[in-house]
Write a protein that holds these residues in place. Structure first.
Motif, short mmCIF file in Angstrom:
data_model
loop_
_atom_site.label_atom_id
_atom_site.label_comp_id
_atom_site.label_asym_id
_atom_site.label_seq_id
_atom_site.Cartn_x
_atom_site.Cartn_y
_atom_site.Cartn_z
N HIS A 1 0.82 -1.22 0.00
CA HIS A 1 0.00 0.00 0.00
C HIS A 1 0.85 1.27 0.00
O HIS A 1 0.59 2.18 -0.78
CB HIS A 1 -0.95 0.00 1.20
CG HIS A 1 -1.89 -1.16 1.23
ND1 HIS A 1 -2.98 -1.25 0.40
CD2 HIS A 1 -1.91 -2.29 1.98
CE1 HIS A 1 -3.63 -2.39 0.63
NE2 HIS A 1 -2.99 -3.04 1.59
N SER B 1 -12.69 -12.72 5.25
CA SER B 1 -12.75 -12.27 3.86
C SER B 1 -14.18 -12.30 3.31
O SER B 1 -14.45 -11.72 2.25
CB SER B 1 -11.85 -13.14 2.98
OG SER B 1 -12.27 -14.49 2.99
N LYS C 1 -9.20 -16.23 8.63
CA LYS C 1 -9.12 -15.44 7.40
C LYS C 1 -10.22 -15.77 6.39
O LYS C 1 -10.79 -14.85 5.79
CB LYS C 1 -7.73 -15.62 6.76
CG LYS C 1 -7.47 -14.66 5.61
CD LYS C 1 -6.05 -14.77 5.12
CE LYS C 1 -5.78 -13.78 3.98
NZ LYS C 1 -4.38 -13.85 3.51
N PRO D 1 -13.01 -0.43 -1.24
CA PRO D 1 -11.99 -1.45 -0.93
C PRO D 1 -12.56 -2.85 -1.05
O PRO D 1 -13.75 -3.08 -0.81
CB PRO D 1 -11.59 -1.14 0.52
CG PRO D 1 -12.12 0.23 0.80
CD PRO D 1 -13.33 0.38 -0.06
N SER D 2 -11.70 -3.80 -1.41
CA SER D 2 -12.13 -5.18 -1.53
C SER D 2 -11.29 -6.13 -0.68
O SER D 2 -11.57 -7.32 -0.63
CB SER D 2 -12.06 -5.62 -3.00
OG SER D 2 -10.74 -5.52 -3.49
N ASP D 3 -10.25 -5.61 -0.03
CA ASP D 3 -9.34 -6.48 0.72
C ASP D 3 -9.68 -6.55 2.20
O ASP D 3 -9.04 -7.29 2.95
CB ASP D 3 -7.89 -6.00 0.56
CG ASP D 3 -7.69 -4.57 1.03
OD1 ASP D 3 -8.66 -3.78 0.96
OD2 ASP D 3 -6.57 -4.24 1.45
N ALA D 4 -10.70 -5.81 2.67
CA ALA D 4 -11.08 -5.83 4.09
C ALA D 4 -12.49 -5.24 4.21
O ALA D 4 -12.92 -4.46 3.35
CB ALA D 4 -10.09 -5.04 4.93
N LYS E 1 -1.10 -4.98 8.78
CA LYS E 1 -2.24 -5.48 8.01
C LYS E 1 -3.40 -4.49 8.08
O LYS E 1 -3.65 -3.88 9.11
CB LYS E 1 -2.70 -6.84 8.57
CG LYS E 1 -1.67 -7.94 8.40
CD LYS E 1 -2.18 -9.23 9.03
CE LYS E 1 -1.14 -10.33 8.92
NZ LYS E 1 -1.62 -11.58 9.59
#
Length: 271
Positions: free
Chosen positions: A66, A183, A179, A152-155, A123
């Motif tokens: 990031h 997700s 995880k 956002p798509s990662d969290a 993270k």
């Protein structure tokens, strides 16, 4: 007798003289060779330190997902043309770790003149929505003041969260959730109730809604895959995980018995 012994000694000494001369010559040659080697090494070192080879010619940033290469490079203070051997790696590492999103940093030197800035980021466990922007929430509870407009798509996205302590508590809970389940979480609404200021509503990617509490969601949500597997295909609704666990369909059951039967199935799934 004495004359004979004296003659033998003279002969013995004369025989040894050439050998002694040869040994002295070899020692002299070795010293000369060593001196010449040291001299040429010193010459090479002088040439090296005066040449561009002793200056940093390449800097690589690794481990970042990031934080940009440019921001890390600027924060480190390392630049092309800096003396390779003059670089203070520990100081550069300390400077990089001042960045809120950086957890650890290492400066690696590769001869003759390459430097790698190896970093590890905190993270991103969630994003806080504010006025159409999404601010990353790190695993240590820190909220970055960024202005990300894209979804956002990662969290998961945290909505209606205002208290910093509660955000940090939610971030800690998310770290404890397996995880694959984490997700699947799309949005987490802070929805305090009269008897529970920590009450939350989670929207899952599979179309289910989970009603629970920050204080025990990390433990209770572990049963989510088992619970979903017990439900009829195509059935959507709310999975209550406050005290007991039961499923409430979005469609009104024909009678109360149907709802009760579904609740019993969830309890069996948890066991």
């Amino acid at each position: 007798m004495n004359n004979r012994m004296e003659q033998e000694k003279i002969v013995s000494i004369e025989d040894r003289i050439p050998k002694l001369k040869q040994q002295r010559k070899q020692k002299t040659n070795k010293r000369l060779t060593l001196f010449l080697c040291l001299f040429f090494i010193l010459i090479l070192l002088v040439v090296y330190f005066q040449s561009p080879l002793s200056k940093i010619s390449a800097i690589e940033v690794a481990g970042n997902a990031h934080a940009t290469d440019e921001s890390i490079l600027k924060q480190s203070g390392v630049s092309i043309g800096t003396g390779f051997w003059n670089l203070n790696g520990e100081q550069a590492e300390r400077e990089i770790k001042k960045m809120k999103e950086i957890k650890s940093a290492r400066v690696l030197k590769t001869f003759p003149n390459k430097v790698t800035l190896q970093v590890e980021e905190y993270k991103r466990v969630a994003y806080a929505e504010k006025n159409g922007s999404f601010m990353p929430i790190l695993e240590n509870g820190v909220v970055l003041k960024s202005d990300e407009k894209s979804l956002p798509s990662d969290a998961p996205i945290l909505i209606n969260w205002k208290d910093a302590d509660q955000i940090q508590e939610m971030a800690s809970a998310l770290l404890q959730i397996p995880k694959p389940i984490a997700s699947s979480i799309s949005e987490i609404y802070h929805a305090p109730e009269k008897n529970d200021s920590w009450h939350i509503t989670l929207y899952m990617n599979e179309g289910y809604v989970i009603s629970g509490s920050v204080r025990n969601i990390a433990d209770k949500i572990k049963a989510y895959p088992s619970i979903v597997s017990q439900l009829k295909p195509g059935t959507k609704g709310i999975i209550h995980m406050e005290v007991g666990t039961y499923f409430e369909s979005f469609e009104k059951p024909s009678d109360s018995k149907d709802k009760k039967d579904q609740g019993e199935e969830l309890n069996e799934a948890q066991e």
